[in-house]
Motif scaffolding. Sequence first.
Motif, PDB file in Angstrom:
ATOM      1  N   HIS A 184       2.963  -2.938   0.769  1.00 23.22           N
ATOM      2  CA  HIS A 184       2.067  -4.124   1.206  1.00 23.22           C
ATOM      3  C   HIS A 184       1.161  -4.449  -0.062  1.00 23.22           C
ATOM      4  CE1 HIS A 184      -1.346  -5.886   3.398  1.00 23.22           C
ATOM      5  NE2 HIS A 184      -2.263  -5.046   2.535  1.00 23.22           N
ATOM      6  N   ALA A 185       0.745  -3.588  -0.928  1.00 29.12           N
ATOM      7  CA  ALA A 185       0.047  -4.141  -2.395  1.00 29.12           C
ATOM      8  C   ALA A 185       1.198  -4.953  -3.086  1.00 29.12           C
ATOM      9  CB  ALA A 185      -0.228  -2.718  -3.112  1.00 29.12           C
ATOM     10  N   GLU A 186       2.458  -4.534  -3.187  1.00 27.06           N
ATOM     11  CA  GLU A 186       3.210  -5.419  -3.993  1.00 27.06           C
ATOM     12  C   GLU A 186       3.884  -6.492  -3.293  1.00 27.06           C
ATOM     13  OE1 GLU A 186       5.931  -2.709  -5.650  1.00 27.06           O
ATOM     14  OE2 GLU A 186       4.990  -1.634  -6.938  1.00 27.06           O
TER      15      GLU A 186
ATOM     16  N   VAL B 235       1.819   1.828   1.637  1.00 32.88           N
ATOM     17  CA  VAL B 235       0.660   1.265   0.849  1.00 32.88           C
ATOM     18  C   VAL B 235       1.318   0.412  -0.450  1.00 32.88           C
ATOM     19  CG1 VAL B 235      -1.143   1.878  -0.859  1.00 32.88           C
ATOM     20  CG2 VAL B 235      -0.968   3.065   1.292  1.00 32.88           C
ATOM     21  N   LYS B 236       2.314   0.905  -1.079  1.00 33.80           N
ATOM     22  CA  LYS B 236       2.988   0.411  -2.431  1.00 33.80           C
ATOM     23  C   LYS B 236       3.510  -0.932  -1.718  1.00 33.80           C
ATOM     24  CE  LYS B 236       6.428   1.026  -5.524  1.00 33.80           C
ATOM     25  NZ  LYS B 236       7.653   1.879  -6.259  1.00 33.80           N
TER      26      LYS B 236
ATOM     27  N   LEU C 162       0.363  -8.400  -1.454  1.00 35.71           N
ATOM     28  CA  LEU C 162      -1.111  -8.647  -1.772  1.00 35.71           C
ATOM     29  C   LEU C 162      -0.832  -8.998  -3.448  1.00 35.71           C
ATOM     30  CD1 LEU C 162      -3.172  -5.862  -0.703  1.00 35.71           C
ATOM     31  CD2 LEU C 162      -2.874  -8.080   0.181  1.00 35.71           C
TER      32      LEU C 162
ATOM     33  N   GLU D 255       1.407  -2.133 -10.253  1.00 40.67           N
ATOM     34  CA  GLU D 255       1.221  -0.766 -10.018  1.00 40.67           C
ATOM     35  C   GLU D 255      -0.231  -0.157 -10.363  1.00 40.67           C
ATOM     36  OE1 GLU D 255       3.632   3.316 -11.209  1.00 40.67           O
ATOM     37  OE2 GLU D 255       4.219   1.317 -12.116  1.00 40.67           O
TER      38      GLU D 255
ATOM     39  N   TYR E 267       2.601   6.366   1.504  1.00 37.29           N
ATOM     40  CA  TYR E 267       2.326   5.877   0.085  1.00 37.29           C
ATOM     41  C   TYR E 267       3.157   4.560   0.043  1.00 37.29           C
ATOM     42  CZ  TYR E 267       2.933   5.026  -4.831  1.00 37.29           C
ATOM     43  OH  TYR E 267       3.451   4.519  -5.994  1.00 37.29           O
TER      44      TYR E 267
ATOM     45  N   LEU F  80       0.022  -7.100  -5.994  1.00 37.52           N
ATOM     46  CA  LEU F  80      -0.723  -6.272  -7.024  1.00 37.52           C
ATOM     47  C   LEU F  80       0.255  -5.722  -8.098  1.00 37.52           C
ATOM     48  CD1 LEU F  80      -3.413  -4.781  -4.658  1.00 37.52           C
ATOM     49  CD2 LEU F  80      -3.573  -6.583  -6.223  1.00 37.52           C
TER      50      LEU F  80
ATOM     51  N   GLU G 225      -3.011  -1.558 -10.086  1.00 40.28           N
ATOM     52  CA  GLU G 225      -3.823  -2.194  -9.252  1.00 40.28           C
ATOM     53  C   GLU G 225      -4.170  -1.548  -7.905  1.00 40.28           C
ATOM     54  OE1 GLU G 225      -3.976  -6.544 -11.575  1.00 40.28           O
ATOM     55  OE2 GLU G 225      -2.725  -6.327  -9.664  1.00 40.28           O
ATOM     56  N   TYR G 226      -3.325  -0.920  -7.389  1.00 36.43           N
ATOM     57  CA  TYR G 226      -3.198  -0.175  -6.147  1.00 36.43           C
ATOM     58  C   TYR G 226      -3.279   1.486  -6.215  1.00 36.43           C
ATOM     59  CZ  TYR G 226       1.900  -0.123  -6.589  1.00 36.43           C
ATOM     60  OH  TYR G 226       3.188  -0.003  -6.997  1.00 36.43           O
ATOM     61  N   PRO G 227      -3.896   2.021  -5.323  1.00 33.94           N
ATOM     62  CA  PRO G 227      -3.690   3.556  -5.404  1.00 33.94           C
ATOM     63  C   PRO G 227      -2.483   4.304  -5.694  1.00 33.94           C
ATOM     64  CG  PRO G 227      -4.851   2.733  -3.369  1.00 33.94           C
ATOM     65  CD  PRO G 227      -4.195   1.426  -3.898  1.00 33.94           C
TER      66      PRO G 227
END
Length: 233
Positions: free
Chosen positions: A13-15, A10-11, A18, A22, A7, A20, A24-26
Amino acid sequence: MNRNQVYNQVKGHAELELGLKESEYPSHVFVYQVLAPLVEKKKVRHPGQGSRIVIKTTAGELVVERSNQVWQIDHTRLDSLLVDENLELAGSLYITVVIDSYSGCAMGFYLGFEAAGSHEVALALRHAILAKQYPPDYQIQHEWMLAGLPEYIVTDRAKEFRSGHLRRIAMDLNIQLRLRAYPQQEGLIESLFDKANKEVLSMLPGYKGSNVQKRPLEDVLKVGGYCKKTHKA
């Protein structure tokens, strides 16, 4: 990697990559659901929880019934290499940790480049006993409220734990020292060391794992800002 580490990847990489937010991602719940079929579920009793916790020592059994009754102390060499301001290898840190047997909480610690001895044990114990105070530049997110005096301290049979230095400290503070009867009872504190290495240090530059031979020096030198000069304990 465990579910929490996945997790965090993922967090991050997203923030960071990308851009993104909170929402906007899983979420961690969704990530855990995706991973559920891949994870072998085992029921493990946390060694710092539950009723009637019994620690077997060379002087008999200790039944742990409350916090600040029995503390455990141990140390290890962390699986991470640091460099100094000249990007020259400075070595690995040793950490000495004090844990409350009833709650499983870390009461205090000491970090240093020298192999842990009775002096380092005393400093870790001092940190555990006293109230924690950190200046604003540490940017502490949550106040560390734990402090106090234990009735017992349980350790393995290493010479630093059988030293006259530690016995004098215990006598002055009215603490009783005990030695573990079996090495297998180190699970509580070994679990903390394992989490520190695998869930924290493994995500940072300079992580070498448990075998330094498997980590090329050129990868370790990427740590850059992590230097001995700015991280004196």
